[in-house]
Design an enzyme around this catalytic site. Sequence first.
Site, PDB file in Angstrom:
ATOM      1  N   VAL A   1       0.853  -1.194   0.000  1.00  0.00           N
ATOM      2  CA  VAL A   1       0.000   0.000   0.000  1.00  0.00           C
ATOM      3  C   VAL A   1       0.886   1.241   0.000  1.00  0.00           C
ATOM      4  O   VAL A   1       1.857   1.328   0.758  1.00  0.00           O
ATOM      5  CB  VAL A   1      -0.945   0.026   1.218  1.00  0.00           C
ATOM      6  CG1 VAL A   1      -1.721   1.336   1.263  1.00  0.00           C
ATOM      7  CG2 VAL A   1      -1.922  -1.149   1.177  1.00  0.00           C
ATOM      8  N   LYS A   2       0.531   2.176  -0.872  1.00  0.00           N
ATOM      9  CA  LYS A   2       1.232   3.467  -0.901  1.00  0.00           C
ATOM     10  C   LYS A   2       0.292   4.525  -0.340  1.00  0.00           C
ATOM     11  O   LYS A   2      -0.856   4.654  -0.779  1.00  0.00           O
ATOM     12  CB  LYS A   2       1.622   3.829  -2.334  1.00  0.00           C
ATOM     13  CG  LYS A   2       2.179   5.241  -2.496  1.00  0.00           C
ATOM     14  CD  LYS A   2       2.467   5.543  -3.961  1.00  0.00           C
ATOM     15  CE  LYS A   2       2.793   7.026  -4.151  1.00  0.00           C
ATOM     16  NZ  LYS A   2       3.075   7.362  -5.559  1.00  0.00           N
ATOM     17  N   THR A   3       0.777   5.282   0.635  1.00  0.00           N
ATOM     18  CA  THR A   3      -0.065   6.312   1.241  1.00  0.00           C
ATOM     19  C   THR A   3       0.801   7.475   1.706  1.00  0.00           C
ATOM     20  O   THR A   3       2.020   7.483   1.492  1.00  0.00           O
ATOM     21  CB  THR A   3      -0.890   5.727   2.408  1.00  0.00           C
ATOM     22  OG1 THR A   3      -1.927   6.648   2.747  1.00  0.00           O
ATOM     23  CG2 THR A   3      -0.026   5.445   3.639  1.00  0.00           C
TER      24      THR A   3
END
Length: 330
Positions: free
Chosen positions: A176-178
Amino acid sequence: MDKKMDWGLQNRMANIIKPTDGRAVMLAVDHGYFLGPTEKLEQPKKTIQPLLKYCDSLMITRGVLRSSVNANYPVPVVLRVSGGPSIIGEDLSNEEITTSVKDAIRLNVSCLAMSIFVGGKYEKQTVVNLGKLVNEAEEYGIPVLAVTAVGKELGKDARYLSLACRVAAEQGAHIVKTYYCKDFEKVVQSCPVPIIIAGGKKIPEREALELTYNAIKAGAVGVDMGRNIWQSENPVPMIKAVRGIVHGNLNVNQAYDLYKKLCNERPNKKNNQNKNKKKQNKPNNPQKNNPNQKNKSKQNKPKQNNNKPQNKQKNKSKKQNKPKPNPQKK
């Protein structure tokens, strides 16, 4: 190595998150899919080329990958497969899957990437698309990276980011990229898959390095940074400094000192190269370098008028030697 994963999927994950230290430096250059020719990314090939050897993987669209990245260079690719609206459209969250898994396989990519808009108008559409993408990608052993918390109207505190990241993980995203936020540890703890942080808009270099350090310290496995690298006046020193934090365990001061040191080395090197070029290209003019040569050449220069008096003399002698007419013949 996760025994639950297929070998191919594990192998591709190892291209993105290095198994030696469990860290990742991803270079984001996929901005053009909704921003167009954004500043310093007008010519993708020119921007990407000098940075390739310093990133672990490249986040990119298929169009720019085919047109601007050398296929002979073995960089792992995280392929952006979602899109639709542009920055001038009504709603950026109205994304669909635009690139097939079959085309991703043709491109030999290591990972697929798409955005979800938790809390946005098209939340359901994008979350369902993520689930469908994971279904298909896992058939071929390709991991999926979900990009979340994109959108100006959405808050970016620990509570919201925890929700968005968890939703992505629940749908089967492998990474996940956040965004980084205060109390980021809570976001990491509530997400059962690795988290990579986005660099976001351009900020001063020291602040970007601080962002990187804080995120790694809070449990992120790495960064997917774009504008804070290639919009810097010194992109190569900047990516090296970021890499120093992610893989070299440097603190902010050490990384910023490295950045400044590398910046100071570059102009000297450039000036020396320019000096050498000038020396090589400078024509050798012996007359210019040797003032005596000019005088010498003047002395040796033949006089143009030397022959003229000789010609006159010849004519004179001819006149003198010409026989006079005999008066008796008349």
